[in-house]
Motif scaffolding. Structure first.
Motif, PDB file in Angstrom:
ATOM      1  N   LEU A  91     -13.858  -3.587  28.990  1.00  0.00           N
ATOM      2  CA  LEU A  91     -12.835  -2.877  28.215  1.00  0.00           C
ATOM      3  C   LEU A  91     -11.731  -3.822  27.770  1.00  0.00           C
ATOM      4  N   GLY A  92     -11.047  -3.449  26.703  1.00  0.00           N
ATOM      5  CA  GLY A  92      -9.929  -4.229  26.195  1.00  0.00           C
ATOM      6  C   GLY A  92      -8.614  -3.769  26.785  1.00  0.00           C
ATOM      7  N   ASP A  93      -7.601  -4.543  26.525  1.00  0.00           N
ATOM      8  CA  ASP A  93      -6.250  -4.272  27.015  1.00  0.00           C
ATOM      9  C   ASP A  93      -5.657  -3.090  26.248  1.00  0.00           C
ATOM     10  N   PRO A  94      -5.295  -1.996  26.931  1.00  0.00           N
ATOM     11  CA  PRO A  94      -4.753  -0.827  26.224  1.00  0.00           C
ATOM     12  C   PRO A  94      -3.244  -0.867  26.026  1.00  0.00           C
ATOM     13  N   THR A  95      -2.631  -1.980  26.328  1.00  0.00           N
ATOM     14  CA  THR A  95      -1.167  -2.089  26.279  1.00  0.00           C
ATOM     15  C   THR A  95      -0.635  -1.942  24.852  1.00  0.00           C
ATOM     16  N   PRO A  96       0.490  -1.228  24.669  1.00  0.00           N
ATOM     17  CA  PRO A  96       1.125  -1.198  23.345  1.00  0.00           C
ATOM     18  C   PRO A  96       1.563  -2.601  22.911  1.00  0.00           C
ATOM     19  N   SER A 155      -4.713  12.214  19.320  1.00  0.00           N
ATOM     20  CA  SER A 155      -3.546  11.718  20.064  1.00  0.00           C
ATOM     21  C   SER A 155      -3.594  10.216  20.287  1.00  0.00           C
ATOM     22  N   GLY A 156      -4.723   9.564  19.971  1.00  0.00           N
ATOM     23  CA  GLY A 156      -4.842   8.127  20.187  1.00  0.00           C
ATOM     24  C   GLY A 156      -4.918   7.300  18.916  1.00  0.00           C
ATOM     25  N   HIS A 157      -4.723   7.932  17.757  1.00  0.00           N
ATOM     26  CA  HIS A 157      -4.816   7.167  16.501  1.00  0.00           C
ATOM     27  C   HIS A 157      -3.745   6.084  16.406  1.00  0.00           C
ATOM     28  N   TRP A 158      -2.609   6.305  17.052  1.00  0.00           N
ATOM     29  CA  TRP A 158      -1.518   5.301  17.045  1.00  0.00           C
ATOM     30  C   TRP A 158      -2.015   3.928  17.474  1.00  0.00           C
ATOM     31  N   GLY A 159      -2.987   3.902  18.373  1.00  0.00           N
ATOM     32  CA  GLY A 159      -3.420   2.631  18.951  1.00  0.00           C
ATOM     33  C   GLY A 159      -4.126   1.709  17.985  1.00  0.00           C
ATOM     34  N   GLN A 160      -4.610   2.236  16.847  1.00  0.00           N
ATOM     35  CA  GLN A 160      -5.214   1.352  15.840  1.00  0.00           C
ATOM     36  C   GLN A 160      -4.257   0.243  15.434  1.00  0.00           C
ATOM     37  N   ASP A 161      -2.988   0.602  15.311  1.00  0.00           N
ATOM     38  CA  ASP A 161      -1.981  -0.377  14.881  1.00  0.00           C
ATOM     39  C   ASP A 161      -0.956  -0.666  15.971  1.00  0.00           C
ATOM     40  N   GLY A 162      -0.977   0.143  17.043  1.00  0.00           N
ATOM     41  CA  GLY A 162       0.072   0.023  18.047  1.00  0.00           C
ATOM     42  C   GLY A 162      -0.364  -0.503  19.393  1.00  0.00           C
TER      43      GLY A 162
END
Lengths: 371, 371
Positions: free
Chosen positions: B292-297, B267-274
């Motif tokens: 930790l890094g910024d998790p923002t889209p 469910s979190g693979h989108w974040g690689q590019d998003g």
């Protein structure tokens, strides 16, 4: 069977091709100069890229050979091509990146704008060039120079007397530039090209320090002229893979070609985090003759700041937590190289909508590693 | 000395941790189940993760041990911890991902909303549960299930009579859900957390097919409630690294916890590019106790569509050029696995400002590999 890409050279450019190769399902192999280099994780061979047998043995098992640098000798490259091995960029293109005199002559044939230049073989010829060009000139060794090495600004032939013994030199006018730009083009063997936005590069001590993408404050026609120059060179020289054209923007608003690189280039590192398709993925796609990706920026601005080694040997490890904590949106890339003063050991990318904020973020994060 | 991360398990989640580790200058080593797995490029050992000596020998040379999956036995995990080896997530947290009965009991103690459930040890108890819950229920084996395995929807105890011999089962009400969501949280050993936007997940045949980030059409309070549930679980269970909480959104607008995963999750693979910081980079940072890094889209919408294997054995290679040509902005990720029908072998991410366009792009690019 997965496509197999062979990269000659184990430096950071090879290292940064690994991740996009893995994403695309391309098996990547590296011929490294020595163990423990930046691209060691994919190194399947260690040896001298000037040795035909070493390179031939490495190339035999891959679908395409490409490069971390432009230093593989022409006779090695041509022996591979003669055996039917796909080499991109090929020797016909690479000769112009390997020899600056050939590059100047070919760009002149193509009508590409460049500084006034001459081949000079002795002090008298250089003296004449100086006399015709205001008494100062840039002198370059045709081969082997990078990051400011093999380049001197001189006002007398005496300042390069040690160089004439090795053969002809390239003399160039000292261009009155307002800033430096870089234009990247990707080109496939089958001809498709992709054009990146022209970027501004800031050099310090002959080394790229900072890149702003796209180049700010440009006249509307600037991007078009830069793209036209880049495309003309990529096609005219038969470049495959990534081409970077370093440009001077002059105070009278002309663009003149400074240097060429036929590989991923420091001026394109921003695209890893700032473009839909970064230069490393694009280079892999291009040399394998796969369809190219979209080179469009993801955000209005991207800024890259290089991390140069300083006096602290473990600075990359010891400063990393502080940099990450202070700049959670900055993207820090490191090369697995031991920091030495002035050595490029990593870079920071920042992206966003407000250029001042983006510049600040990239510089501030990189500054953690600076001393 | 570079930090060294040891990943137990050589699947695609380990594979996708490699690139961000390399970027951050973290040396990554993988204990793979067999040669040639997805994460083979970083495999420094091959062996059985259930064997203490194998895991101990692997763990001795790394700074932190983390996982591609949740199947390393408790006794192996606890032996490592007893020797002073940093293990994240640790056995105290992982027990709740390994045993669904323990998970339900602990979430109940924490007051987390979840479906009506019961531990049933024989047909009579299950019959009673069915009678109290409308005659149908979901029955799960407490251990070893994933992607729909170990899960049956039943209306009679006879349908799971083969399972009772192995011990107690988990019975859950059949939730009347309108859709499924997933909430990801990253948490460091020192306590810092990062909250991803809640996403919508679409399952087909018990396997995640598609993810939209953030979850569209949500009531404004939905994201807050999901984040609160995720944070409460991360803290209450002592999770370190990435936590994924699979949620049911009910037709009466409640959120109920379905499953947990203590690792990067589909469910979190989108974040690689998003996302500014994708889940794989975040997991590496979290388990190493780095900030930790910024998790923002990065963009308003990101959509991930899984690539499942079909009948064509070389579909990943043979269909790649067509997919790349038709969708130059789609990001195609593959796992180095041989396609078999229904097997997850890759995914496509697309990002942008118009959800319909983004959904179309991700689905259309993935469809090239579908049959």
């Amino acid at each position: 069977m997965a496509l197999t890409l062979g990269i000659v050279g184990g430096g950071q450019l090879a290292r940064m091709m690994i991740a996009p190769s893995v994403e695309l399902g391309v098996e990547v192999r590296v011929l490294a100069e020595e163990p423990g280099m930046s691209a060691a994780i994919a190194a399947t061979a260690v040896g001298d890229y000037r040795d035909l047998e070493t390179v031939r043995a490495f190339a035999r098992d891959v679908d395409v050979v490409t490069f971390d640098h432009e230093h593989v000798p022409q006779d090695v490259l041509r022996a591979l091509v003669a055996e039917g091995i796909a080499v991109h960029p090929g020797p016909d293109a690479l000769q112009f990146a390997q020899d600056k005199l050939r590059m100047r002559a070919r760009l002149a044939e193509l009508g590409i704008p460049q500084p006034v230049w001459a081949e000079v073989t002795d002090a008298a010829q250089l003296q004449a060039f100086l006399a015709e060009n205001g008494g100062r000139a840039v002198v370059k060794t045709p081969r082997g120079g990078y990051d400011g090495k093999g380049v001197r600004v001189v006002s007398s032939p005496d300042e390069v007397s040690d160089w004439f013994a090795d053969g002809a030199l390239l003399a160039e006018e000292l261009v009155d530039f307002s800033r430096e730009l870089a234009q990247q083009i990707a080109r496939r063997p089958s001809g498709e090209s992709a054009v990146y936005p022209v970027v501004e590069t800031v050099q310090r001590g002959g080394v790229c320090a900072e890149v702003v993408a796209p180049a700010p404050h440009g006249a509307p026609r600037l991007a078009e002229v830069a793209a036209d120059i880049g495309l003309a060179i990529a096609e005219g020289l038969g470049v495959t893979g990534m081409l970077a054209v370093e440009l001077f923007e002059t105070t009278d608003e002309r663009l003149l070609v400074n240097e060429l690189a036929m590989r991923p280039h420091n001026s394109g590192h921003w695209g890893q985090d700032g473009a839909v398709t970064g230069q490393f993925e694009q280079h892999v796609r291009a040399v394998l003759d796969l369809p190219l990706g979209d080179p469009t920026p993801r955000q209005p601005w991207a800024v890259m700041v290089n991390i140069l080694g300083g006096p602290v040997a473990d600075s990359l490890e010891s400063r990393l937590p502080g940099a990450l904590a202070a700049h959670p949106a900055a993207k820090i890339h490191t090369y697995g190289k031991a920091p030495r003063p002035g050595r490029k050991v990593g870079h920071v990318n920042a992206v966003g909508t407000d250029l001042e904020v983006v510049v600040y973020e990239a510089r501030a994060a990189a500054a953690f590693f600076a001393d």
